[in-house]
Scaffold this motif. Structure first.
Motif, PDB file in Angstrom:
ATOM      1  N   LYS A  43       0.823  -1.282   0.412  1.00 24.14           N
ATOM      2  CA  LYS A  43      -0.286  -0.274   0.123  1.00 24.14           C
ATOM      3  C   LYS A  43       1.272   0.495  -0.054  1.00 24.14           C
ATOM      4  CE  LYS A  43      -3.846  -2.497   2.114  1.00 24.14           C
ATOM      5  NZ  LYS A  43      -5.099  -1.962   3.317  1.00 24.14           N
ATOM      6  N   GLU A  44       0.232   2.064  -0.264  1.00 21.36           N
ATOM      7  CA  GLU A  44       1.060   3.697   0.000  1.00 21.36           C
ATOM      8  C   GLU A  44       1.563   4.144   1.355  1.00 21.36           C
ATOM      9  OE1 GLU A  44      -0.814   5.331  -4.095  1.00 21.36           O
ATOM     10  OE2 GLU A  44      -1.315   6.348  -2.893  1.00 21.36           O
ATOM     11  N   ARG A  45       2.331   4.873   1.267  1.00 21.55           N
ATOM     12  CA  ARG A  45       2.612   5.288   2.625  1.00 21.55           C
ATOM     13  C   ARG A  45       1.805   6.576   2.954  1.00 21.55           C
ATOM     14  NH1 ARG A  45       8.651   7.207   3.217  1.00 21.55           N
ATOM     15  NH2 ARG A  45       8.001   8.594   2.519  1.00 21.55           N
ATOM     16  N   VAL A  46       0.646   6.400   4.446  1.00 22.72           N
ATOM     17  CA  VAL A  46      -0.539   7.235   4.595  1.00 22.72           C
ATOM     18  C   VAL A  46      -0.147   8.301   5.701  1.00 22.72           C
ATOM     19  CG1 VAL A  46      -2.366   6.518   3.267  1.00 22.72           C
ATOM     20  CG2 VAL A  46      -1.267   5.528   5.543  1.00 22.72           C
ATOM     21  N   ASP A  62      -8.252  10.131  10.699  1.00 22.17           N
ATOM     22  CA  ASP A  62      -9.804   9.963  11.805  1.00 22.17           C
ATOM     23  C   ASP A  62      -9.066   8.204  12.370  1.00 22.17           C
ATOM     24  OD1 ASP A  62     -11.272  11.484   9.239  1.00 22.17           O
ATOM     25  OD2 ASP A  62     -10.744  12.491  11.443  1.00 22.17           O
ATOM     26  N   SER A  63      -8.239   7.804  11.583  1.00 24.95           N
ATOM     27  CA  SER A  63      -8.491   6.506  11.603  1.00 24.95           C
ATOM     28  C   SER A  63      -7.870   5.910  13.187  1.00 24.95           C
ATOM     29  CB  SER A  63      -7.721   5.383  10.915  1.00 24.95           C
ATOM     30  OG  SER A  63      -6.177   5.399  10.594  1.00 24.95           O
ATOM     31  N   ARG A  67      -7.109   7.214  19.541  1.00 30.74           N
ATOM     32  CA  ARG A  67      -6.547   5.957  20.100  1.00 30.74           C
ATOM     33  C   ARG A  67      -4.437   6.471  20.338  1.00 30.74           C
ATOM     34  NH1 ARG A  67      -5.518   1.304  16.160  1.00 30.74           N
ATOM     35  NH2 ARG A  67      -5.895   2.766  14.774  1.00 30.74           N
ATOM     36  N   PHE A  68      -3.591   6.808  18.899  1.00 30.63           N
ATOM     37  CA  PHE A  68      -2.969   7.224  18.636  1.00 30.63           C
ATOM     38  C   PHE A  68      -2.599   8.744  19.562  1.00 30.63           C
ATOM     39  CE2 PHE A  68      -1.513   4.643  15.145  1.00 30.63           C
ATOM     40  CZ  PHE A  68      -1.710   3.117  16.118  1.00 30.63           C
ATOM     41  N   ASN A 106      -0.769  16.886   6.658  1.00 31.82           N
ATOM     42  CA  ASN A 106      -0.858  15.680   6.710  1.00 31.82           C
ATOM     43  C   ASN A 106      -0.475  15.622   4.696  1.00 31.82           C
ATOM     44  OD1 ASN A 106      -2.835  17.227   4.801  1.00 31.82           O
ATOM     45  ND2 ASN A 106      -4.630  15.896   5.760  1.00 31.82           N
ATOM     46  N   ARG A 107       0.393  16.647   4.781  1.00 33.34           N
ATOM     47  CA  ARG A 107       1.093  16.568   3.125  1.00 33.34           C
ATOM     48  C   ARG A 107       1.656  15.777   2.641  1.00 33.34           C
ATOM     49  NH1 ARG A 107      -2.360  21.461   2.962  1.00 33.34           N
ATOM     50  NH2 ARG A 107      -0.458  22.825   3.042  1.00 33.34           N
TER      51      ARG A 107
END
Length: 124
Positions: A43-46, A62-63, A67-68, A106-107
């Motif tokens: 997967k791509e880096r997010v 949001d995910s 939690r973090f 976040n970019r």
């Protein structure tokens, strides 16, 4: 130039916790906004989270909200990612990154320096 070295990854059961650290070289750490990104296999880096150079404003995906938690210790040239309530889908290589400027964006393209990453594996 900034060199970044991550540590703290490992294998943990779902529901567990880990704290990642990212140590930066150089005397100008406090002028950099720091971010954490994850890259799962295939997967791509997010984006995960970021913190401004002053340690004030933060942002997170949001995910991981609730939690973090991202934090930093400028006196130690270190940024942290406290990860609680881990899920199998959090399994990934976690990279820290640095950028000039104050905005905890976040970019991915806005970050200038990257670490090699640390593996986090969450078993179900």
């Amino acid at each position: 130039q900034v060199q970044l070295v991550e540590s703290g990854g490992g294998l943990v059961q779902a529901g567990g916790s880990l704290r990642l650290s990212c140590a930066a070289s150089g005397r100008t750490f406090s002028t950099y906004t720091m971010g954490w990104f994850q890259q799962a296999p295939g997967k791509e880096r997010v984006f995960v989270a970021a913190i401004s150079s002053s340690g004030g404003p933060t942002s997170s995906a949001d995910s991981v909200k609730g939690r973090f938690t991202i934090s930093r210790a400028n006196a130690k040239n270190t940024v942290y990612l406290q990860m609680n309530s881990l899920k199998p889908e959090d399994t990934a290589v976690y990279h820290c990154a640095a950028r000039t400027g104050w905005e905890p964006t976040n970019r991915e393209s806005e970050y200038d320096y990257w670490g090699q990453g640390t593996q986090v594996t969450v078993s179900s």
